[in-house]
Design a protein around this motif. Structure first.
Motif, PDB file in Angstrom:
ATOM      1  N   GLY A  17       0.793  -1.220   0.000  1.00 33.94           N
ATOM      2  CA  GLY A  17       0.000   0.000   0.000  1.00 33.94           C
ATOM      3  C   GLY A  17       0.827   1.273   0.000  1.00 33.94           C
ATOM      4  O   GLY A  17       0.268   2.375   0.061  1.00 33.94           O
ATOM      5  N   GLU A  18       2.132   1.156  -0.110  1.00 34.74           N
ATOM      6  CA  GLU A  18       3.003   2.324   0.007  1.00 34.74           C
ATOM      7  C   GLU A  18       2.889   3.240  -1.207  1.00 34.74           C
ATOM      8  O   GLU A  18       2.678   2.800  -2.341  1.00 34.74           O
ATOM      9  N   ALA A  19       3.034   4.532  -0.968  1.00 35.45           N
ATOM     10  CA  ALA A  19       3.097   5.506  -2.055  1.00 35.45           C
ATOM     11  C   ALA A  19       4.426   5.364  -2.782  1.00 35.45           C
ATOM     12  O   ALA A  19       5.465   5.081  -2.167  1.00 35.45           O
ATOM     13  N   ALA A  20       4.400   5.574  -4.096  1.00 38.99           N
ATOM     14  CA  ALA A  20       5.636   5.471  -4.870  1.00 38.99           C
ATOM     15  C   ALA A  20       6.657   6.497  -4.406  1.00 38.99           C
ATOM     16  O   ALA A  20       7.862   6.205  -4.348  1.00 38.99           O
ATOM     17  N   ALA A  21       6.214   7.706  -4.061  1.00 38.87           N
ATOM     18  CA  ALA A  21       7.139   8.732  -3.576  1.00 38.87           C
ATOM     19  C   ALA A  21       7.804   8.296  -2.281  1.00 38.87           C
ATOM     20  O   ALA A  21       9.000   8.528  -2.064  1.00 38.87           O
ATOM     21  N   SER A  22       7.050   7.665  -1.399  1.00 33.77           N
ATOM     22  CA  SER A  22       7.598   7.156  -0.142  1.00 33.77           C
ATOM     23  C   SER A  22       8.648   6.087  -0.415  1.00 33.77           C
ATOM     24  O   SER A  22       9.726   6.078   0.192  1.00 33.77           O
ATOM     25  N   ALA A  82       2.465  -3.952  -4.730  1.00 33.47           N
ATOM     26  CA  ALA A  82       2.636  -3.228  -3.460  1.00 33.47           C
ATOM     27  C   ALA A  82       2.286  -1.747  -3.556  1.00 33.47           C
ATOM     28  O   ALA A  82       1.823  -1.166  -2.568  1.00 33.47           O
ATOM     29  N   LEU A  83       2.513  -1.125  -4.708  1.00 33.99           N
ATOM     30  CA  LEU A  83       2.335   0.323  -4.845  1.00 33.99           C
ATOM     31  C   LEU A  83       1.016   0.605  -5.564  1.00 33.99           C
ATOM     32  O   LEU A  83       0.903   0.395  -6.765  1.00 33.99           O
ATOM     33  N   PRO A  84       0.004   1.103  -4.857  1.00 33.37           N
ATOM     34  CA  PRO A  84      -1.338   1.240  -5.450  1.00 33.37           C
ATOM     35  C   PRO A  84      -1.403   2.131  -6.675  1.00 33.37           C
ATOM     36  O   PRO A  84      -2.177   1.866  -7.589  1.00 33.37           O
ATOM     37  N   THR A  85      -0.629   3.212  -6.703  1.00 30.75           N
ATOM     38  CA  THR A  85      -0.730   4.099  -7.860  1.00 30.75           C
ATOM     39  C   THR A  85      -0.194   3.445  -9.129  1.00 30.75           C
ATOM     40  O   THR A  85      -0.566   3.826 -10.238  1.00 30.75           O
ATOM     41  N   LEU A  86       0.680   2.440  -8.982  1.00 31.76           N
ATOM     42  CA  LEU A  86       1.085   1.643 -10.136  1.00 31.76           C
ATOM     43  C   LEU A  86       0.013   0.619 -10.475  1.00 31.76           C
ATOM     44  O   LEU A  86      -0.351   0.440 -11.630  1.00 31.76           O
ATOM     45  N   ALA A  87      -0.516  -0.054  -9.454  1.00 37.02           N
ATOM     46  CA  ALA A  87      -1.498  -1.104  -9.675  1.00 37.02           C
ATOM     47  C   ALA A  87      -2.788  -0.566 -10.278  1.00 37.02           C
ATOM     48  O   ALA A  87      -3.482  -1.267 -11.006  1.00 37.02           O
ATOM     49  N   ALA A  88      -3.118   0.694  -9.974  1.00 39.86           N
ATOM     50  CA  ALA A  88      -4.371   1.271 -10.459  1.00 39.86           C
ATOM     51  C   ALA A  88      -4.289   1.715 -11.908  1.00 39.86           C
ATOM     52  O   ALA A  88      -5.263   2.233 -12.450  1.00 39.86           O
ATOM     53  N   GLY A  89      -3.146   1.526 -12.535  1.00 40.18           N
ATOM     54  CA  GLY A  89      -3.029   1.901 -13.937  1.00 40.18           C
ATOM     55  C   GLY A  89      -2.821   3.383 -14.147  1.00 40.18           C
ATOM     56  O   GLY A  89      -3.052   3.911 -15.226  1.00 40.18           O
ATOM     57  N   THR A  90      -2.385   4.081 -13.096  1.00 42.03           N
ATOM     58  CA  THR A  90      -2.157   5.518 -13.215  1.00 42.03           C
ATOM     59  C   THR A  90      -1.107   5.834 -14.268  1.00 42.03           C
ATOM     60  O   THR A  90      -1.107   6.911 -14.858  1.00 42.03           O
ATOM     61  N   THR A  91      -0.219   4.861 -14.544  1.00 41.37           N
ATOM     62  CA  THR A  91       0.862   5.124 -15.495  1.00 41.37           C
ATOM     63  C   THR A  91       0.371   5.239 -16.924  1.00 41.37           C
ATOM     64  O   THR A  91       1.090   5.677 -17.800  1.00 41.37           O
ATOM     65  N   GLY A  92      -0.851   4.829 -17.209  1.00 42.44           N
ATOM     66  CA  GLY A  92      -1.351   4.839 -18.571  1.00 42.44           C
ATOM     67  C   GLY A  92      -1.439   6.214 -19.179  1.00 42.44           C
ATOM     68  O   GLY A  92      -1.487   6.356 -20.403  1.00 42.44           O
ATOM     69  N   ALA A 112      -0.976   7.571   6.998  1.00 44.06           N
ATOM     70  CA  ALA A 112       0.053   6.955   7.829  1.00 44.06           C
ATOM     71  C   ALA A 112      -0.253   5.466   7.952  1.00 44.06           C
ATOM     72  O   ALA A 112      -1.401   5.077   8.150  1.00 44.06           O
ATOM     73  N   PRO A 113       0.742   4.597   7.814  1.00 47.38           N
ATOM     74  CA  PRO A 113       0.485   3.156   7.885  1.00 47.38           C
ATOM     75  C   PRO A 113       0.164   2.707   9.300  1.00 47.38           C
ATOM     76  O   PRO A 113       0.456   3.396  10.276  1.00 47.38           O
ATOM     77  N   CYS A 114      -0.472   1.542   9.401  1.00 45.56           N
ATOM     78  CA  CYS A 114      -0.795   0.959  10.699  1.00 45.56           C
ATOM     79  C   CYS A 114       0.486   0.739  11.495  1.00 45.56           C
ATOM     80  O   CYS A 114       1.441   0.121  11.004  1.00 45.56           O
ATOM     81  N   ALA A 115       0.510   1.229  12.721  1.00 53.44           N
ATOM     82  CA  ALA A 115       1.695   1.082  13.559  1.00 53.44           C
ATOM     83  C   ALA A 115       1.990  -0.389  13.840  1.00 53.44           C
ATOM     84  O   ALA A 115       3.155  -0.796  13.939  1.00 53.44           O
ATOM     85  N   GLY A 116       0.942  -1.208  13.956  1.00 58.14           N
ATOM     86  CA  GLY A 116       1.151  -2.632  14.179  1.00 58.14           C
ATOM     87  C   GLY A 116       1.813  -3.312  12.998  1.00 58.14           C
ATOM     88  O   GLY A 116       2.680  -4.169  13.163  1.00 58.14           O
ATOM     89  N   VAL A 128       7.233   5.916   6.424  1.00 61.17           N
ATOM     90  CA  VAL A 128       6.473   5.371   5.303  1.00 61.17           C
ATOM     91  C   VAL A 128       5.153   6.127   5.175  1.00 61.17           C
ATOM     92  O   VAL A 128       4.526   6.478   6.176  1.00 61.17           O
ATOM     93  N   VAL A 129       4.732   6.377   3.941  1.00 58.59           N
ATOM     94  CA  VAL A 129       3.438   6.989   3.648  1.00 58.59           C
ATOM     95  C   VAL A 129       2.689   6.052   2.702  1.00 58.59           C
ATOM     96  O   VAL A 129       3.270   5.560   1.724  1.00 58.59           O
ATOM     97  N   LEU A 130       1.417   5.798   3.003  1.00 59.69           N
ATOM     98  CA  LEU A 130       0.595   4.942   2.154  1.00 59.69           C
ATOM     99  C   LEU A 130      -0.165   5.779   1.125  1.00 59.69           C
ATOM    100  O   LEU A 130      -0.454   6.955   1.357  1.00 59.69           O
ATOM    101  N   ALA A 131      -0.495   5.141   0.011  1.00 57.27           N
ATOM    102  CA  ALA A 131      -1.357   5.756  -1.008  1.00 57.27           C
ATOM    103  C   ALA A 131      -2.760   5.197  -0.827  1.00 57.27           C
ATOM    104  O   ALA A 131      -3.038   4.064  -1.232  1.00 57.27           O
ATOM    105  N   GLY A 132      -3.626   5.963  -0.204  1.00 56.43           N
ATOM    106  CA  GLY A 132      -4.979   5.504   0.066  1.00 56.43           C
ATOM    107  C   GLY A 132      -5.924   5.835  -1.073  1.00 56.43           C
ATOM    108  O   GLY A 132      -6.056   7.006  -1.448  1.00 56.43           O
ATOM    109  N   GLY A 133      -6.586   4.825  -1.618  1.00 56.43           N
ATOM    110  CA  GLY A 133      -7.597   5.082  -2.633  1.00 56.43           C
ATOM    111  C   GLY A 133      -8.892   5.581  -2.049  1.00 56.43           C
ATOM    112  O   GLY A 133      -9.810   5.962  -2.782  1.00 56.43           O
ATOM    113  N   GLU A 134      -8.989   5.587  -0.717  1.00 54.99           N
ATOM    114  CA  GLU A 134     -10.152   6.100   0.003  1.00 54.99           C
ATOM    115  C   GLU A 134      -9.643   6.954   1.164  1.00 54.99           C
ATOM    116  O   GLU A 134      -8.492   6.792   1.595  1.00 54.99           O
TER     117      GLU A 134
END
Length: 351
Positions: A17-22, A82-92, A112-116, A128-134
């Motif tokens: 779930g990590e952001a590509a920038a992170s 692992a990287l949502p912005t890649l998986a979502a096809g944003t690169t198209g 912010a990712p789950c501390a656990g 680490v920073v996550l890319a949240g689709g929501e």
């Protein structure tokens, strides 16, 4: 005397779930490089020296993503998983070789990712920073609610004492498996309905939801509304899916007579929520608005002439139906809903 060998590059495992920038920033810092060096190696022509993953995301073309994967000792498939912005096809939308650093698009939310979850990554030095689709997510493994910092309130909420929220999230995932992408629209509508109930102090606002707010210690705070009403919103979304399966084939809910569908279905929802009384005494209004948007428009004569629905029509994925068009896969829930009401606006027009 031989020159000292250059340090061997160090690979990096992405956090799910990590952001590509992170990820780019962590890879650079781990290898003692600048972000500029990593992005240039990926194919960027004028990369910045540093990144702020809370404000910026890196968008990679196919070839650029492959080059980044080589630097990280990973495969492109691993990065896409692992990287949502890649998986979502944003690169198209960019060239295969291209690397872009842009402000976060509105349909994505840095979280912010789950501390656990991070506890097992004992080698983490760079945050680490996550890319949240929501705007929020639920970590079922550790019972945490992850949310945007917008609107105040904590960015992580431990769900101890609110286990029904985690159970509701499991039900939501099962709903998505059964219904398909259209489940996002139904849950968006259900969250709108539940938020209107909360604002109008209807349904479980003074009882069930007040109890959850007491566990949170939040009181009636707008940032907590999605969390507080989530279990009931999932129940409503499930009932909406029942309604829509009938509507798809021009059938009234429970085979009721035309004109009675809303009343019969709304009573069904109240029973499933365990709130038949509150539903009858005001809760029905917001659901009535939804049924007006989702009504069957074909004349009764035409519906009666239709063939019997095929066996198993109550199972399988549902197509996206009116009034939902161009259903967004990411972003604010309100943007995926057919109900234009917004939390904080008067609900008197709905009464």
């Amino acid at each position: 005397m031989d020159r000292e060998a250059a340090p061997k590059p160090v690979g990096l495992e992405p956090v799910p779930g990590e952001a590509a920038a992170s990820f780019v920033r962590r890879l650079a810092h781990l290898n003692g490089l600048s972000v500029e060096d990593v992005l240039r190696e990926a194919g960027a022509h004028r990369p910045p020296r540093e990144l702020d993953p809370w404000a910026q995301e890196v968008f990679l073309g196919e070839q650029a993503a492959a080059r980044l994967a080589v630097m990280a000792w990973r495969t492109p498939q691993e990065l896409r998983r692992a990287l949502p912005t890649l998986a979502a096809g944003t690169t198209g939308r960019i060239r295969r070789q291209s690397v872009r650093v842009e402000p976060w698009p509105v349909q994505w939310t840095p979280l912010a990712p789950c501390a656990g979850c991070l506890a097992r990554h004992d080698d983490l030095v760079t945050p680490v920073v996550l890319a949240g689709g929501e705007p929020w997510q639920v970590c079922m493994r550790h019972g945490r609610w992850l949310r945007s910092a917008d609107g105040g309130g904590p960015v992580q909420v431990a769900l101890a004492g609110l286990e029904e929220v985690v159970r509701a999230h499991r039900r939501r995932l099962r709903l998505q498996q059964r219904v398909g992408p259209y489940a996002r629209a139904l849950l968006a509508d259900a969250l709108q309905v539940a938020a209107a109930w909360w604002q109008g102090r209807q349904m479980g606002s003074e009882t069930l939801w007040a109890g959850r707010e007491a566990v949170l210690g939040s009181g009636r705070q707008r940032w907590a509304v999605p969390l507080v009403v989530y279990p009931e919103a999932v129940v409503v979304a499930e009932a909406m899916a029942v309604y829509e399966r009938q509507r798809r084939w021009g059938r009234e809910f429970d085979n009721g007579a035309p004109g009675w569908v809303s009343r019969r279905w709304i009573a069904f929802v109240g029973e499933r929520l365990g709130m038949p009384g509150p539903m009858e005494h005001g809760g029905y209004r917001m659901l009535r608005q939804w049924t007006l948007q989702h009504r069957i428009t074909a004349p009764v004569v035409d519906r009666l002439a239709q063939p019997t629905p095929p066996p198993g029509y109550r199972a399988g994925h549902l197509p996206v139906m009116d009034p939902h068009h161009g259903l967004p896969e990411q972003g604010a829930w309100e943007d995926a809903s057919c109900l234009d009401w917004r939390l904080g606006r008067p609900v008197t027009a709905l009464e």
